[in-house]
Enzyme design. Sequence first.
Site, short mmCIF file in Angstrom:
data_model
loop_
_atom_site.label_atom_id
_atom_site.label_comp_id
_atom_site.label_asym_id
_atom_site.label_seq_id
_atom_site.Cartn_x
_atom_site.Cartn_y
_atom_site.Cartn_z
CD GLU A 35 50.66 35.87 45.65
OE1 GLU A 35 51.38 36.06 46.65
OE2 GLU A 35 50.22 34.76 45.31
CG ASN A 62 49.20 32.84 42.80
OD1 ASN A 62 50.22 32.38 43.29
ND2 ASN A 62 48.53 33.84 43.36
CD GLU A 102 53.58 34.60 43.56
OE1 GLU A 102 52.95 33.76 44.23
OE2 GLU A 102 53.91 35.72 43.98
CG ASP A 118 53.44 30.68 45.35
OD1 ASP A 118 53.89 31.14 46.42
OD2 ASP A 118 52.29 30.91 44.94
CD GLU A 156 54.37 32.41 49.82
OE1 GLU A 156 54.66 31.22 49.98
OE2 GLU A 156 53.42 32.81 49.14
O1 G Z 1 49.64 29.82 47.76
P1 G Z 1 50.03 31.27 47.65
O2 G Z 1 51.32 31.53 48.31
O3 G Z 1 49.90 31.84 46.28
O4 G Z 1 48.90 32.07 48.42
C1 G Z 1 49.16 32.88 49.49
C2 G Z 1 48.05 32.65 50.48
O5 G Z 1 48.45 33.07 51.78
C3 G Z 1 46.81 33.42 50.16
O6 G Z 1 45.78 32.56 50.45
C4 G Z 1 46.83 34.60 51.13
O7 G Z 1 45.53 35.04 51.43
C5 G Z 1 47.50 33.95 52.34
N1 G Z 1 48.26 34.88 53.19
C6 G Z 1 48.89 36.01 52.84
N2 G Z 1 49.54 36.58 53.90
C7 G Z 1 49.31 35.76 54.95
C8 G Z 1 49.71 35.80 56.34
O8 G Z 1 50.43 36.69 56.82
N3 G Z 1 49.27 34.79 57.11
C9 G Z 1 48.48 33.76 56.63
N4 G Z 1 48.08 32.82 57.48
N5 G Z 1 48.09 33.70 55.34
C10 G Z 1 48.50 34.68 54.50
O1 G Z 2 44.06 34.35 49.04
P1 G Z 2 43.74 32.93 49.34
O2 G Z 2 43.96 32.40 50.69
O3 G Z 2 42.29 32.74 49.23
O4 G Z 2 44.35 31.99 48.19
C1 G Z 2 44.19 30.62 48.22
C2 G Z 2 44.98 29.94 47.13
O5 G Z 2 44.43 30.29 45.85
C3 G Z 2 46.46 30.31 47.09
O6 G Z 2 47.20 29.11 46.99
C4 G Z 2 46.60 31.12 45.85
O7 G Z 2 47.86 30.89 45.23
C5 G Z 2 45.46 30.61 44.98
N1 G Z 2 45.03 31.65 44.04
C6 G Z 2 44.57 32.88 44.35
N2 G Z 2 44.32 33.59 43.23
C7 G Z 2 44.65 32.78 42.17
C8 G Z 2 44.64 32.93 40.75
O8 G Z 2 44.31 33.99 40.21
N3 G Z 2 45.04 31.87 40.00
C9 G Z 2 45.47 30.70 40.55
N4 G Z 2 45.83 29.71 39.74
N5 G Z 2 45.50 30.52 41.89
C10 G Z 2 45.10 31.54 42.69
MN MN Z 3 51.34 32.87 45.30
#
Ligand code: G
Ligand code: G
Ligand code: MN
Length: 402
Positions: free
Chosen positions: A178, A236, A268, A298, A355
């Site tokens: 991702e 995303n 996603e 997601d 996740e």
């Molecule tokens: O909202 P979305 O599912 O797209 O974003 C995934 C978020 O979860 C990202 O911010 C990523 O950095 C974070 N993440 C990924 N793996 C883990 C994990 O094992 N634990 C936690 N706490 N956060 C995670």
């Molecule tokens: O990795 P991290 O914990 O910082 O991500 C925080 C949130 O930002 C997560 O919900 C993830 O889905 C979102 N995000 C990270 N990269 C992108 C992106 O490229 N586009 C969008 N729309 N959301 C993102």
């Molecule tokens: Mn995601």
Amino acid sequence: MTQEPPGPSAARLLVVDDEAVQRLIVARAAGTLGIAADGAATLAEAVERVQAVAYDVVVLDLGLRDHDGIELLRSLREAGSDAVLVFVSGFDERVRQAAARLAAALGLRVAGTLGKPLLVDRLLALLRALPERTGAKRAEEAPDIDPALLAAAIENDEIICLFQPKVTLQDRRLVGMEVLTRWRSPALGLVRPDRFIPLAERSGLIDRLTDRIMAQSLELFRPWRQQRPELTLAINLSPISLTDLTLPERVSTVLADSGVPPSALVLEVTEGAVMADYVAAADIMTRLRIRGVKLSIDDFGTGHSSLLSLLRLPFSELKIDQSFVRTCLHDPEAPKIIRAVVSLARELGLQLVAEGVETEPVAELLTRLGCAIGQGYLFAPPLSHAGLVERLRATVWAEAVR
Ligand code: G
Ligand code: G
Ligand code: MN
């Protein structure tokens, strides 16, 4: 008393020390307090980590072999980290105090300093007395960013793509990654997506931003995919994009330019995004599917959507939210929900991804519950392109890509 469940606010610690034994001692001590610990042996590794993960505590050895540890303080500040620092060092008390003052001058908080050899009781005392973290409000409190700065950043390629692996839980094979973005701004330091994505949405920049992220990550992804045709790349989508009827056309254009086949791309989208304008979302998503792109729900389980409406849409994957995954060992309801989602996904032919997999026992339970694929810090945090290549070389899933 039963053990505290590691809820969504469970603390995370990074220990930066070039000696494996020291890292182990700190990780064990943290573990007894329910704090999940990551280790970094070099400054480069530590910088990579603090850019990807919002740590609550960083235990920092001031005498790293290659660097003096102090350099990490700047990286922490640039990453907007609100981690509390604990210094460890064999130097005398005055050096440790000077480091603590320097950190304070950089706006970082210091819980205390420890000598070497490390006294576990003193470390535990510091960890127990950690000040409350301030990070939760950071995005709101941070001053507004000028949209013109973001517009320029998009053109100047200051938006970078990190990649977090998705792996099979049983044999730890890499199945895809991702994309998680960061903005590396010369003026602002490292800006996290929860700060600049909403800004891009408000200021009409989101389409341009999404196109750049797709183009950049697909280009980095293409050589991996050529070696391993089963790998997928997940990106995303902003809820706004799901109201833009030109999206399928734009996605096709970016794909054609990149040379990556549509079936390798997963978009996603969150439940809320779909429900905001169901008719437009259904239109756009159906056209994306016809073009061969995959779609993933997601954060499944966090929205308040109508399950039936949601599952009528042409999704190919379902990502069960971290909140169920992280509590599944302690909350008796969580495994039941996961089991139900597993059977739902199976019935509908959706690939299921868990996740936020942070520990082995969680990975084991998920496997027993019938969940095949996981993503989380247990396998890897979001990594830079170079970081992922490096990790692939060093891990069991090495066969995946070289
Ligand atoms: O909202 P979305 O599912 O797209 O974003 C995934 C978020 O979860 C990202 O911010 C990523 O950095 C974070 N993440 C990924 N793996 C883990 C994990 O094992 N634990 C936690 N706490 N956060 C995670
Ligand atoms: O990795 P991290 O914990 O910082 O991500 C925080 C949130 O930002 C997560 O919900 C993830 O889905 C979102 N995000 C990270 N990269 C992108 C992106 O490229 N586009 C969008 N729309 N959301 C993102
Ligand atoms: Mn995601």
